[in-house]
Structures are given as structure tokens and as C-alpha cells.
Design a protein around this motif. Structure first.
Motif, PDB file in Angstrom:
ATOM      1  N   VAL A 139       0.833  -1.205   0.000  1.00 19.68           N
ATOM      2  CA  VAL A 139       0.000   0.000   0.000  1.00 19.68           C
ATOM      3  C   VAL A 139       0.865   1.252   0.000  1.00 19.68           C
ATOM      4  O   VAL A 139       0.584   2.228  -0.706  1.00 19.68           O
ATOM      5  N   THR A 140       1.925   1.250   0.765  1.00 20.17           N
ATOM      6  CA  THR A 140       2.761   2.443   0.884  1.00 20.17           C
ATOM      7  C   THR A 140       3.536   2.733  -0.401  1.00 20.17           C
ATOM      8  O   THR A 140       4.010   3.864  -0.587  1.00 20.17           O
ATOM      9  N   THR A 141       3.662   1.750  -1.287  1.00 24.04           N
ATOM     10  CA  THR A 141       4.380   1.988  -2.540  1.00 24.04           C
ATOM     11  C   THR A 141       3.496   2.601  -3.620  1.00 24.04           C
ATOM     12  O   THR A 141       4.015   3.066  -4.639  1.00 24.04           O
ATOM     13  N   LEU A 142       2.187   2.597  -3.422  1.00 20.16           N
ATOM     14  CA  LEU A 142       1.283   3.188  -4.411  1.00 20.16           C
ATOM     15  C   LEU A 142       1.356   4.706  -4.333  1.00 20.16           C
ATOM     16  O   LEU A 142       1.163   5.303  -3.275  1.00 20.16           O
ATOM     17  N   ASP A 143       1.583   5.353  -5.466  1.00 15.73           N
ATOM     18  CA  ASP A 143       1.762   6.806  -5.488  1.00 15.73           C
ATOM     19  C   ASP A 143       0.500   7.577  -5.092  1.00 15.73           C
ATOM     20  O   ASP A 143       0.594   8.561  -4.358  1.00 15.73           O
ATOM     21  N   PRO A 144      -0.711   7.184  -5.551  1.00 12.22           N
ATOM     22  CA  PRO A 144      -1.892   8.005  -5.224  1.00 12.22           C
ATOM     23  C   PRO A 144      -2.371   7.892  -3.778  1.00 12.22           C
ATOM     24  O   PRO A 144      -3.285   8.626  -3.382  1.00 12.22           O
ATOM     25  N   VAL A 145      -1.794   6.977  -2.991  1.00 14.07           N
ATOM     26  CA  VAL A 145      -2.283   6.746  -1.633  1.00 14.07           C
ATOM     27  C   VAL A 145      -1.874   7.910  -0.728  1.00 14.07           C
ATOM     28  O   VAL A 145      -0.715   8.355  -0.733  1.00 14.07           O
ATOM     29  N   LEU A 146      -2.813   8.410   0.072  1.00 11.44           N
ATOM     30  CA  LEU A 146      -2.558   9.521   0.983  1.00 11.44           C
ATOM     31  C   LEU A 146      -1.884   9.017   2.268  1.00 11.44           C
ATOM     32  O   LEU A 146      -2.130   7.894   2.706  1.00 11.44           O
ATOM     33  N   ASP A 147      -1.062   9.874   2.835  1.00 11.23           N
ATOM     34  CA  ASP A 147      -0.433   9.543   4.125  1.00 11.23           C
ATOM     35  C   ASP A 147      -1.383   9.764   5.294  1.00 11.23           C
ATOM     36  O   ASP A 147      -1.236   9.163   6.361  1.00 11.23           O
ATOM     37  N   GLU A 148      -2.373  10.634   5.091  1.00  8.07           N
ATOM     38  CA  GLU A 148      -3.351  10.928   6.145  1.00  8.07           C
ATOM     39  C   GLU A 148      -4.744  10.955   5.531  1.00  8.07           C
ATOM     40  O   GLU A 148      -5.002  11.738   4.611  1.00  8.07           O
ATOM     41  N   PRO A 149      -5.646  10.081   5.993  1.00  5.95           N
ATOM     42  CA  PRO A 149      -5.494   9.054   7.024  1.00  5.95           C
ATOM     43  C   PRO A 149      -4.501   7.966   6.591  1.00  5.95           C
ATOM     44  O   PRO A 149      -4.389   7.658   5.420  1.00  5.95           O
ATOM     45  N   ALA A 150      -3.844   7.406   7.580  1.00  6.72           N
ATOM     46  CA  ALA A 150      -2.827   6.396   7.297  1.00  6.72           C
ATOM     47  C   ALA A 150      -3.473   5.091   6.838  1.00  6.72           C
ATOM     48  O   ALA A 150      -4.532   4.701   7.341  1.00  6.72           O
ATOM     49  N   PRO A 151      -2.865   4.406   5.863  1.00  6.09           N
ATOM     50  CA  PRO A 151      -3.397   3.096   5.447  1.00  6.09           C
ATOM     51  C   PRO A 151      -3.327   2.095   6.592  1.00  6.09           C
ATOM     52  O   PRO A 151      -2.474   2.207   7.477  1.00  6.09           O
ATOM     53  N   ASN A 152      -4.217   1.123   6.572  1.00  2.00           N
ATOM     54  CA  ASN A 152      -4.200   0.092   7.612  1.00  2.00           C
ATOM     55  C   ASN A 152      -4.565  -1.255   7.012  1.00  2.00           C
ATOM     56  O   ASN A 152      -5.218  -1.331   5.957  1.00  2.00           O
ATOM     57  N   THR A 153      -4.131  -2.301   7.671  1.00  2.00           N
ATOM     58  CA  THR A 153      -4.450  -3.666   7.262  1.00  2.00           C
ATOM     59  C   THR A 153      -4.967  -4.419   8.478  1.00  2.00           C
ATOM     60  O   THR A 153      -4.551  -4.154   9.610  1.00  2.00           O
ATOM     61  N   ARG A 154      -5.851  -5.368   8.235  1.00  2.00           N
ATOM     62  CA  ARG A 154      -6.419  -6.139   9.345  1.00  2.00           C
ATOM     63  C   ARG A 154      -6.953  -7.475   8.837  1.00  2.00           C
ATOM     64  O   ARG A 154      -7.152  -7.668   7.624  1.00  2.00           O
ATOM     65  N   ILE A 155      -7.171  -8.394   9.774  1.00  2.00           N
ATOM     66  CA  ILE A 155      -7.832  -9.665   9.470  1.00  2.00           C
ATOM     67  C   ILE A 155      -9.328  -9.464   9.659  1.00  2.00           C
ATOM     68  O   ILE A 155      -9.778  -9.035  10.715  1.00  2.00           O
ATOM     69  N   VAL A 156     -10.096  -9.789   8.637  1.00  2.00           N
ATOM     70  CA  VAL A 156     -11.540  -9.543   8.715  1.00  2.00           C
ATOM     71  C   VAL A 156     -12.350 -10.830   8.841  1.00  2.00           C
ATOM     72  O   VAL A 156     -13.506 -10.781   9.271  1.00  2.00           O
ATOM     73  N   GLU A 157     -11.773 -11.968   8.494  1.00  2.00           N
ATOM     74  CA  GLU A 157     -12.577 -13.197   8.576  1.00  2.00           C
ATOM     75  C   GLU A 157     -11.675 -14.422   8.560  1.00  2.00           C
ATOM     76  O   GLU A 157     -10.671 -14.461   7.830  1.00  2.00           O
ATOM     77  N   LEU A 158     -12.035 -15.388   9.379  1.00  4.45           N
ATOM     78  CA  LEU A 158     -11.427 -16.719   9.327  1.00  4.45           C
ATOM     79  C   LEU A 158     -12.402 -17.619   8.580  1.00  4.45           C
ATOM     80  O   LEU A 158     -13.313 -18.197   9.154  1.00  4.45           O
TER      81      LEU A 158
END
Length: 296
Positions: free
Chosen positions: A207-226
Motif C-alpha cells: 500500500v505504501t508503494t502506491l503513489d496516489p495513496v494519501l499519508d493521512e489518514p494512514a493506510p491500515n491492514t487487518r484480518i476480517v474473517e477466518l
């Protein structure tokens, strides 16, 4: 001296009738044209300028006021033309015409009036403005204008579609951004035997390597389902005004980079079925050890 032959009576009556029709059409055109031109060149610009000065941060009201004002003025121009043609008394005294107009408006105009009322509700909604990015069950895009019957939306594929106003007022509308930014949510399915923490870390790096991604709000990753066959991990990140970005290209770039990064790091994406078969197959040629025809 030879006298002129007078035209027959029926021809005289026909010419008189044509003359009356042409006269009525002329006065209708004069009445309609004067009112329409004056309203189009003077009244509409003045009213639009006044609405713009009072609603500088809300272009929706400006475009809607221009649309509805034109409709009202066209109706007034038609009425003026009818009166100028000499049919004003017919409109006021003919019960048959009034009944016919009422019937037509009641049957054919029901949907039109519904769209008009829906459009007024959309214009009055402070959270529904030209330039906003919206999503509804039928699609997504940027609002370009709220017209008499439809709302014009520019899609991520840079196509302009006309959405009936009634569809937007009767369905839930999602605004997945904070006015000047747009939130993208992407999910990846990882096999159970993989290190989930490492998968989340690599996803964050992508995510941090994508140029259009904003620094604020900061990107996040999470587990959503098992899930039954895989663990679902999710990346959530933001870009600026979607009207200036190709959202589909950003999604494609993200998925392409995730696949490449996971392959490089040896992280297996979820198998397509509930079972994953592994192992090898050895083929041995036993013809050399078999006895020949003489038994040797």
C-alpha cells in the motif's frame, strides 16, 4: 372589355381559413419567441447569478435553479403564445380541454412529477452536491448535475450516465470518502498454513508503494474473517478527489503488486478449493528387469 372571373365561394373560404391559421401561428410564434428570448437572455442569467452569489459553496442549487427556471419559463412562453394567438378564452372556458389536460397529466405525467419531486428533495439535501462521489446499488461516480428528471453521474470509466432521480431517493446512497478523498478497500485471501502477521506486513508495504495513496489518514491492514478455506485480510487506504483519479487503475495496480510481492516472499494465496494436494509422482521402468520369452 372582359370582366375578371371571381373565385368560387369554397376557394374564398379556404383561403380565409388558411389566412386565419397563418395569422394565429404568427402571433403564437411572436408571443412565445418574445417571452422565451427575454427569459433566456435576461431572466435566467440574472436569476442564476443571484443564486450563485448566495450559494457559492453549493453548485447543486445553481444548476437545479437554472433547470427548473427554464422549465417554468418555457411553460409561461407557451401560455403567452396561446393567448397571443387568440385562444385564451378557449383555455379558460372549455371544460373539455381542461378535462383532457387533467387526464393526460394524471396518467402520462405521474412518473415525471415523481422525478421532479425527487429532484427537489435531492437539491434540498445538504449532503448531496455537484462534485460529490456517491455509490448506490446501481453504480458509482461523481455527480455532475441534478436535472428535471435525472441526475447526471460521471462513472470511474469516464462515462456520463443519467440516473432517474427516483432511484437515488428510494435507495441507500453511500459516500465512502470525506468530501475531498476516497476510501478504497481491498481484500486478499491467504492460505491457513501461512504466517498471517507476515502477510499483513507485506500488504502494508504494498500500500505504501502506491503513489496516489494519501499519508493521512494512514493506510491500515487487518484480518476480517477466518473463512472455511482461507483467512481474509483487508487493506484500507485513501486517495484524493476521485474525480481526478482513475479508481479502477489504482485497484488494478494494487492487485498486481500484491500478487508480485506475495510470489517474491513465498506467501501462498488461498487455494481455489477446500483441499490442497501436494507431493510427487515417481515412474519406474520395469521392462529391463522383466524375463524374456525363454524365461531368462
Amino acid at each position: 372589355m372582359t370582366g375578371q372571373i371571381a373565385p368560387p365561394g369554397w376557394l374564398t373560404d379556404l383561403l380565409a381559413a388558411y389566412e386565419q391559421v397563418l395569422s394565429e401561428l404568427f402571433w403564437f410564434a411572436v408571443g412565445f419567441g418574445v417571452v422565451y428570448l427575454v427569459s433566456r437572455l435576461v431572466l435566467v442569467p440574472l436569476a442564476t447569478r443571484a443564486v450563485r452569489s448566495r450559494n457559492r459553496n453549493n453548485p447543486t442549487i445553481e444548476t437545479a435553479a437554472k433547470t427548473y427556471l427554464r422549465v417554468v419559463l418555457i411553460g409561461f412562453a407557451v401560455l403567452t403564445g396561446i393567448i397571443a394567438a387568440g385562444y385564451g378564452r378557449v383555455l379558460s372556458e372549455s371544460a373539455v380541454i381542461i378535462a383532457a389536460l387533467t387526464f393526460v397529466l394524471g396518467i402520462a405525467g405521474q412518473q415525471v412529477f415523481g422525478s421532479l419531486v425527487s429532484g427537489m428533495f435531492l437539491v434540498a439535501d445538504p449532503d448531496f452536491n455537484v462534485g460529490d462521489w456517491i455509490e448506490w446499488p446501481g453504480g458509482s461516480g461523481t455527480i455532475e448535475a441534478v436535472d428535471f428528471r435525472v441526475t447526471r453521474v460521471r462513472t470511474p470509466n469516464h462515462e456520463t450516465i443519467s440516473v432517474p432521480n427516483t432511484e437515488l431517493t428510494t435507495n441507500a446512497i453511500t459516500r465512502p470518502y470525506g468530501r475531498d478523498r476516497y476510501r478504497l478497500t481491498e481484500q486478499v485471501y491467504v492460505a491457513y498454513y501461512e504466517d498471517t502477521e507476515r502477510a499483513l506486513l507485506e500488504l502494508q508495504q504494498v500500500v505504501t508503494t502506491l503513489d496516489p495513496v494519501l499519508d493521512e489518514p494512514a493506510p491500515n491492514t487487518r484480518i476480517v474473517e477466518l473463512g472455511e478455506n482461507a483467512i481474509t485480510v483487508q487493506a484500507e487506504f485513501w486517495t484524493d478527489d476521485p474525480g481526478n483519479r482513475d479508481i479502477q487503475t489504482i485497484r488494478s495496480d494494487f492487485r498486481r503488486l500484491v500478487k508480485r510481492r506475495f510470489d517474491e516472499e513465498g506467501i501462498t494465496l488461498a487455494p481455489p478449493s477446500a483441499q490442497l494436494l501436494s507431493g510427487g509422482l515417481t515412474v519406474t521402468d520395469r521392462t529391463a528387469d522383466a524375463p524374456d520369452a525363454s524365461g531368462r
